[in-house]
Design a protein around this motif. Structure first.
Motif, PDB file in Angstrom:
ATOM      1  N   CYS A 106      37.006  42.036  43.515  1.00 26.40           N
ATOM      2  CA  CYS A 106      37.716  42.929  42.605  1.00 26.40           C
ATOM      3  C   CYS A 106      38.547  42.068  41.659  1.00 26.40           C
ATOM      4  O   CYS A 106      39.446  41.346  42.109  1.00 26.40           O
ATOM      5  N   ILE A 107      38.240  42.144  40.378  1.00 34.63           N
ATOM      6  CA  ILE A 107      38.946  41.368  39.366  1.00 34.63           C
ATOM      7  C   ILE A 107      39.869  42.312  38.610  1.00 34.63           C
ATOM      8  O   ILE A 107      39.413  43.153  37.824  1.00 34.63           O
ATOM      9  N   GLY A 108      41.156  42.197  38.869  1.00 35.64           N
ATOM     10  CA  GLY A 108      42.140  43.023  38.177  1.00 35.64           C
ATOM     11  C   GLY A 108      42.615  42.304  36.926  1.00 35.64           C
ATOM     12  O   GLY A 108      43.526  41.483  36.989  1.00 35.64           O
ATOM     13  N   ILE A 109      41.993  42.597  35.790  1.00 36.02           N
ATOM     14  CA  ILE A 109      42.353  41.847  34.584  1.00 36.02           C
ATOM     15  C   ILE A 109      43.765  42.173  34.128  1.00 36.02           C
ATOM     16  O   ILE A 109      44.388  41.394  33.414  1.00 36.02           O
ATOM     17  N   GLY A 110      44.288  43.322  34.554  1.00 33.56           N
ATOM     18  CA  GLY A 110      45.673  43.654  34.252  1.00 33.56           C
ATOM     19  C   GLY A 110      45.815  44.580  33.066  1.00 33.56           C
ATOM     20  O   GLY A 110      44.925  44.706  32.227  1.00 33.56           O
ATOM     21  N   GLY A 111      46.978  45.223  33.003  1.00 34.36           N
ATOM     22  CA  GLY A 111      47.239  46.196  31.953  1.00 34.36           C
ATOM     23  C   GLY A 111      48.050  45.644  30.805  1.00 34.36           C
ATOM     24  O   GLY A 111      48.631  46.413  30.037  1.00 34.36           O
ATOM     25  N   ASP A 112      48.105  44.318  30.667  1.00 35.32           N
ATOM     26  CA  ASP A 112      48.879  43.745  29.578  1.00 35.32           C
ATOM     27  C   ASP A 112      48.169  43.957  28.242  1.00 35.32           C
ATOM     28  O   ASP A 112      46.973  44.227  28.188  1.00 35.32           O
ATOM     29  N   ILE A 113      48.913  43.824  27.158  1.00 32.76           N
ATOM     30  CA  ILE A 113      48.329  43.990  25.832  1.00 32.76           C
ATOM     31  C   ILE A 113      47.271  42.925  25.579  1.00 32.76           C
ATOM     32  O   ILE A 113      46.222  43.198  24.999  1.00 32.76           O
ATOM     33  N   LEU A 114      47.538  41.696  26.038  1.00 31.76           N
ATOM     34  CA  LEU A 114      46.630  40.570  25.818  1.00 31.76           C
ATOM     35  C   LEU A 114      46.318  39.885  27.140  1.00 31.76           C
ATOM     36  O   LEU A 114      46.848  38.809  27.431  1.00 31.76           O
ATOM     37  N   PRO A 115      45.478  40.453  27.964  1.00 33.57           N
ATOM     38  CA  PRO A 115      45.165  39.822  29.246  1.00 33.57           C
ATOM     39  C   PRO A 115      44.394  38.523  29.054  1.00 33.57           C
ATOM     40  O   PRO A 115      43.656  38.362  28.074  1.00 33.57           O
ATOM     41  N   GLY A 116      44.562  37.617  30.012  1.00 34.81           N
ATOM     42  CA  GLY A 116      43.900  36.323  29.919  1.00 34.81           C
ATOM     43  C   GLY A 116      42.412  36.370  30.170  1.00 34.81           C
ATOM     44  O   GLY A 116      41.682  35.457  29.789  1.00 34.81           O
ATOM     45  N   THR A 117      41.931  37.420  30.832  1.00 32.95           N
ATOM     46  CA  THR A 117      40.511  37.607  31.103  1.00 32.95           C
ATOM     47  C   THR A 117      40.134  39.024  30.694  1.00 32.95           C
ATOM     48  O   THR A 117      40.878  39.973  30.948  1.00 32.95           O
ATOM     49  N   SER A 118      38.989  39.175  30.059  1.00 33.22           N
ATOM     50  CA  SER A 118      38.571  40.480  29.539  1.00 33.22           C
ATOM     51  C   SER A 118      37.648  41.201  30.524  1.00 33.22           C
ATOM     52  O   SER A 118      37.128  40.600  31.475  1.00 33.22           O
ATOM     53  N   ILE A 119      37.416  42.473  30.263  1.00 30.31           N
ATOM     54  CA  ILE A 119      36.468  43.245  31.068  1.00 30.31           C
ATOM     55  C   ILE A 119      35.076  42.629  30.976  1.00 30.31           C
ATOM     56  O   ILE A 119      34.367  42.500  31.982  1.00 30.31           O
ATOM     57  N   ARG A 120      34.666  42.244  29.779  1.00 20.47           N
ATOM     58  CA  ARG A 120      33.348  41.639  29.602  1.00 20.47           C
ATOM     59  C   ARG A 120      33.206  40.376  30.439  1.00 20.47           C
ATOM     60  O   ARG A 120      32.171  40.156  31.089  1.00 20.47           O
ATOM     61  N   GLU A 121      34.239  39.552  30.473  1.00 15.81           N
ATOM     62  CA  GLU A 121      34.170  38.317  31.252  1.00 15.81           C
ATOM     63  C   GLU A 121      34.114  38.615  32.747  1.00 15.81           C
ATOM     64  O   GLU A 121      33.403  37.949  33.496  1.00 15.81           O
ATOM     65  N   GLY A 122      34.867  39.640  33.186  1.00 12.14           N
ATOM     66  CA  GLY A 122      34.792  40.046  34.583  1.00 12.14           C
ATOM     67  C   GLY A 122      33.405  40.554  34.944  1.00 12.14           C
ATOM     68  O   GLY A 122      32.868  40.252  36.018  1.00 12.14           O
ATOM     69  N   LEU A 123      32.814  41.341  34.044  1.00 19.63           N
ATOM     70  CA  LEU A 123      31.446  41.827  34.267  1.00 19.63           C
ATOM     71  C   LEU A 123      30.467  40.673  34.419  1.00 19.63           C
ATOM     72  O   LEU A 123      29.578  40.700  35.287  1.00 19.63           O
ATOM     73  N   GLN A 124      30.620  39.672  33.579  1.00 20.76           N
ATOM     74  CA  GLN A 124      29.701  38.534  33.633  1.00 20.76           C
ATOM     75  C   GLN A 124      29.741  37.849  34.988  1.00 20.76           C
ATOM     76  O   GLN A 124      28.701  37.501  35.553  1.00 20.76           O
ATOM     77  N   ILE A 125      30.942  37.678  35.534  1.00 22.88           N
ATOM     78  CA  ILE A 125      31.074  37.046  36.854  1.00 22.88           C
ATOM     79  C   ILE A 125      30.405  37.896  37.924  1.00 22.88           C
ATOM     80  O   ILE A 125      29.692  37.388  38.805  1.00 22.88           O
ATOM     81  N   LEU A 126      30.608  39.203  37.869  1.00 17.74           N
ATOM     82  CA  LEU A 126      30.032  40.092  38.889  1.00 17.74           C
ATOM     83  C   LEU A 126      28.518  40.184  38.770  1.00 17.74           C
ATOM     84  O   LEU A 126      27.813  40.273  39.781  1.00 17.74           O
ATOM     85  N   ILE A 127      28.005  40.176  37.561  1.00 15.85           N
ATOM     86  CA  ILE A 127      26.556  40.204  37.366  1.00 15.85           C
ATOM     87  C   ILE A 127      25.923  38.944  37.937  1.00 15.85           C
ATOM     88  O   ILE A 127      24.841  38.974  38.543  1.00 15.85           O
TER      89      ILE A 127
END
Length: 638
Positions: free
Chosen positions: A219-240
Motif C-alpha cells: 500500500c503506497i500512501g502518496i499523501g494528501g499534500d498539494i505537492l506529494p513527492g510520489t504521484s499516483i502514476r508512479e505508485g501504479l507503475q511500481i504495483l504493475i
C-alpha cells in the motif's frame, strides 16, 4: 485547452548541495522510483525516534516510540534512529546524532520522519543531503513553500525518493515492512496493491480486501499534500511491476491532474499488455463544496484543473471499475480477478476502452474561484478583493477603475501540481478554457527571472508595447507569491492600449495558512483576514481546533450524529471513550451511530456496546450509514 510550458531550473538550493550535483544527475529524479520497492530486507531508521528533549517525552515522541515498537514486532527491520546532536540507545537500537552519521554507521534504505510540521522540512532536507534512498514524511501542515523548496532539491538529484508529505506512509504486507502509521490489523499478505492519496480511505480499502479473502501486497500512501513527492502514476507503475500484485485499488480525490495522468498511463499499459491487471478506483470529492479544502491540503481545484467527475470519466474510459466507497474494493476486485463483471450498488463496471486520452484533450474546468466568497481552512486564507488591491498597489501595480468584462484576460501565479513547480497561468479570455501554463524555477529570493514574458504576452494577445508593463505586473505577483507564501494569486487584467499599461480589473488571492499555524510566519497576512465575510458557525469552532464546513444538503447531521472512525495513528478505543464521555456530558437528545475500524477496533467497539448508553455501534460502513439515515428520517430522539 490547458497547455504546459516547462522551463527547468534548480530553484534555490544550499550552496554545498548545488556544488555536489553533476549535470548527469540533474534530471533523474525518476530513477529513484525503485526505492519504493520495500520488503523484508529494507533497513529503516526513524527521524524523531526519541523526541527533542532529555527532560520530557512529548506526545509525538511517545507516538513514534509506540509506532516503532509495533513495527518491530510486526517484522519491520528498524535499525536505529536519529536524535540531533546526541548519541545513545532507544528500544535497544542505536541512536545517532545526524542522518549523515546514521547513513555511515547503519546504512539504512529508508527513513521515516516523525517530527512536527515546523521541523519536518528541515528533517527532509537533512535526509536528502545524506542521500537516504527512501524518505517517508508523515507530517501534515508542512508549509507549501517549504515543500516547493524541497522539490527543487529533489529535481536536482538521483539518490532519494520522497513519499509524502501528509502521508500515512508505505507498507509491504508481503514483506512485513511498515514505514508509517497504518493500522496493522487491516494488513495481511495477499494479492492486492493499493495506491492512495487518502490514508483513511486506504485503510478502508485494505480492510475490504482482507474481508474478501484477498489481502494485500503493498500500500503506497502518496499523501494528501498539494505537492506529494510520489504521484499516483508512479505508485501504479511500481504495483504493475510487482509480481505478487494481481489487482490494484486506486484512490484519488479532487485537486490536480494526477488521476488524469494515471488514466493516460493505464490506457498505455492496457494497450501494450495481453492480460492487464484489473484496476478499481474511487475518487473522493464529488460532493465537495467548490473552492473549499475538504480535509487534505491538496484537496481543492486550482484554475483549469478537472473536477472529481472529470477524473471518474477519464478512469472509466481507461477501462477502470469505479466504486463509490472503499468498502466495495474487495468484492469488486475479487469479481474482476475471477473474470466476472463487478455489479452492485455503488459500482460501475469497467467501460469500453476508448482512444488515447492525452493531456491535450483533457477536460478542464473553466469555473474559477473569483466568484466565491472568502473562506478559511487550516491550509487556506483568502483575502477580500480590496485587501488584494491594496497589496498590489504597494508593489506599484496599477488598478483599472471600470472595465468591460469581455476585455478581461486571466493572469495567475500558482503551482503546477504535475511538475511540482510554481507557474504562470495565462488566458486571452477571462476563464481558463484557453489557458496555458508557464513553469518557472522556485526561488525563495522572489522574482521570476526565467519567466518567458514575451511568450506570455503573445498568448494573452497583448500589444508589443505592453510587454514591459506585463513584466512589471508578473514580477510583482511572483514577489508577493514568494514573500507572502501564496498558493494562488488570480487576477483579471486589461491592456489599456493607448499608454501600453497593463492594469488589474479583479483579484482573488489565497495564502498558505500553514506557514502561520505551523511556523509562525506571515502574521501580517493573517491580520488581513476579514471575519465578517465568513460563516459565523464555521469561525466559532476554530478556537477549539475544529474545522467545520457547512454542506448544501444531506440527511445526517442535526437529526442524527454519525461518527465514522477508521483509526491509524488515532486508536479506536480512545475515540470510543471520547464518544461515551461526550454523550454523557452533553446529555445527547439525538441518536448517535458509531462506526469504528482500524487500530484497536475491537476494544473500541466493545466500549461502545457495553456503555449502557443509547449508542448504535457498527464496524461495517454501509450498515452504519443505513442506520444513521433510518434514524434521521425517523425523527427518533433519545
Amino acid at each position: 485547452m490547458l497547455r504546459s510550458v516547462r522551463k527547468p531550473g534548480l530553484g534555490q538550493l544550499p550552496r554545498h548541495l548545488v556544488a555536489s550535483i553533476s549535470p548527469r544527475r540533474c534530471l533523474t529524479y525518476d530513477s529513484t522510483l525503485k526505492s519504493l520497492k520495500i520488503g523484508s530486507d529494507t533497513r529503516v531508521i526513524f527521524q524523531g525516534f526519541t523526541g527533542s528533549s532529555l527532560l520530557r517525552e512529548d506526545a509525538r515522541a511517545l507516538a513514534a516510540t509506540a509506532n516503532a515498537r509495533e513495527s518491530l514486532e510486526w517484522g519491520t527491520k528498524i535499525v536505529g534512529g536519529v536524535r540531533p546532536g546526541r548519541e545513545g540507545e532507544h528500544l535497544g537500537l542505536p541512536v545517532l546524532p545526524s542522518v549523515r552519521k546514521a547513513m555511515e554507521v547503519l546504512k539504512p534504505d529508508a527513513t521515516g520522519i516523525y517530527v512536527a510540521a515546523h521541523q519536518a522540512a528541515g528533517a527532509i532536507e537533512e535526509a536528502i543531503e545524506a542521500e537516504v534512498p527512501l524518505i517517508v514524511a508523515v507530517a501534515e501542515h508542512i508549509p507549501l513553500h517549504d515543500i516547493l523548496r524541497i522539490h527543487s532539491m529533489l529535481k536536482a538529484q538521483s539518490a532519494c525518493r520522497l513519499v509524502g508529505a501528509n502521508s500515512p506512509g508505505i507498507i509491504s504486507a508481503v514483506g512485513k515492512c511498515r514505514i508509517g502509521f497504518q493500522p496493522l490489523p487491516c494488513f495481511e499478505p495477499g494479492r492486492i496493491g493499493i495506491v492512495a492519496r487518502s490514508g483513511t480511505l486506504s485503510y478502508e480499502a485494505a480492510a475490504s480486501t482482507l474481508r474478501s479473502g484477498l489481502g494485500q501486497t503493498m500500500c503506497i500512501g502518496i499523501g494528501g499534500d498539494i505537492l506529494p513527492g510520489t504521484s499516483i502514476r508512479e505508485g501504479l507503475q511500481i504495483l504493475i511491476e510487482d509480481n505478487d500484485t494481481e489487482g490494484i485499488a486506486l484512490i484519488g480525490e479532487i485537486g490536480g491532474d494526477a488521476e488524469l495522468e494515471a488514466a493516460d498511463w493505464i490506457r498505455e499499459y492496457q494497450a501494450r499488455t495481453p492480460n492487464p491487471k484489473p484496476i478499481a478506483a474511487l475518487i473522493g470529492g464529488v460532493k465537495a463544496v467548490p473552492g473549499r479544502i475538504m480535509g487534505h491540503a491538496g484537496a481543492f481545484a486550482l484554475p483549469g484543473e478537472p473536477s472529481a467527475l472529470d477524473k471518474i470519466e477519464a478512469l472509466k474510459g481507461a477501462g477502470v471499475a469505479i466504486v463509490n466507497h472503499p468498502s466495495r474494493f474487495g468484492p469488486v476486485l475479487k469479481s474482476m480477478l475471477s473474470g466476472s463483471t463487478p455489479t452492485g450498488a455503488g459500482v460501475t463496471a469497467p467501460g469500453q476502452r476508448r482512444g488515447m486520452h492525452t493531456i491535450a484533450c483533457r477536460p478542464t474546468s473553466t469555473q474559477l474561484p473569483l466568484h466565491m466568497g472568502v473562506s478559511s481552512q487550516k491550509r487556506t486564507l483568502y483575502l477580500t478583493q480590496n485587501a488584494a488591491f491594496d497589496l498590489l498597489r504597494r508593489h506599484g501595480v496599477p488598478i483599472a477603475e471600470e472595465t468591460d468584462p469581455s476585455a478581461q484576460k486571466l493572469l495567475a501565479v500558482t503551482i503546477n501540481k504535475s511538475t511540482r513547480s510554481p507557474c504562470i497561468i495565462a488566458s486571452p479570455i477571462s476563464d481558463a478554457s484557453a489557458a496555458a501554463k508557464f513553469d518557472f524555477a522556485y526561488s525563495a529570493r522572489g522574482g521570476a527571472p526565467d519567466v518567458p514574458v514575451a511568450s506570455i504576452a503573445k498568448h494573452l494577445g497583448l500589444t508589443p508595447g505592453s510587454i514591459d508593463s506585463l513584466e512589471h505586473t508578473i514580477n510583482a505577483l511572483v514577489t508577493i507569491f514568494t514573500e507572502k507564501e501564496a498558493f494562488l494569486l488570480e487576477t483579471r487584467i486589461v491592456d489599456s492600449g493607448a499608454d501600453h499599461t497593463v492594469r488589474l480589473a479583479a483579484a482573488h488571492f489565497g495564502f498558505d495558512d500553514a506557514a502561520f499555524r505551523s511556523c509562525g510566519r506571515q502574521a501580517d497576512v493573517q491580520a488581513l483576514r476579514d471575519l465578517t465575510t465568513e460563516d459565523p458557525a464555521e469561525v466559532s469552532v476554530e478556537k477549539d481546533g475544529i474545522v467545520y464546513i457547512k454542506l448544501e444538503d444531506g440527511d445526517i447531521g442535526t437529526l442524527c450524529i454519525f461518527v465514522n472512525i477508521f483509526g491509524g495513528l488515532t486508536r479506536g478505543d480512545m475515540i470510543a471513550e471520547g464518544v461515551v464521555l461526550a454523550v454523557k456530558d452533553l446529555q445527547m437528545t439525538v441518536p448517535v451511530v458509531v462506526r469504528i475500524r482500524g487500530t484497536n477496533e475491537k476494544e473500541g467497539q466493545r466500549i461502545i456496546a457495553e456503555s449502557g448508553l443509547p449508542l448504535f455501534a457498527f464496524d461495517d460502513f454501509d450498515e452504519a450509514a443505513a442506520k444513521a439515515i433510518e434514524l434521521a428520517k425517523g425523527g427518533l430522539h433519545l
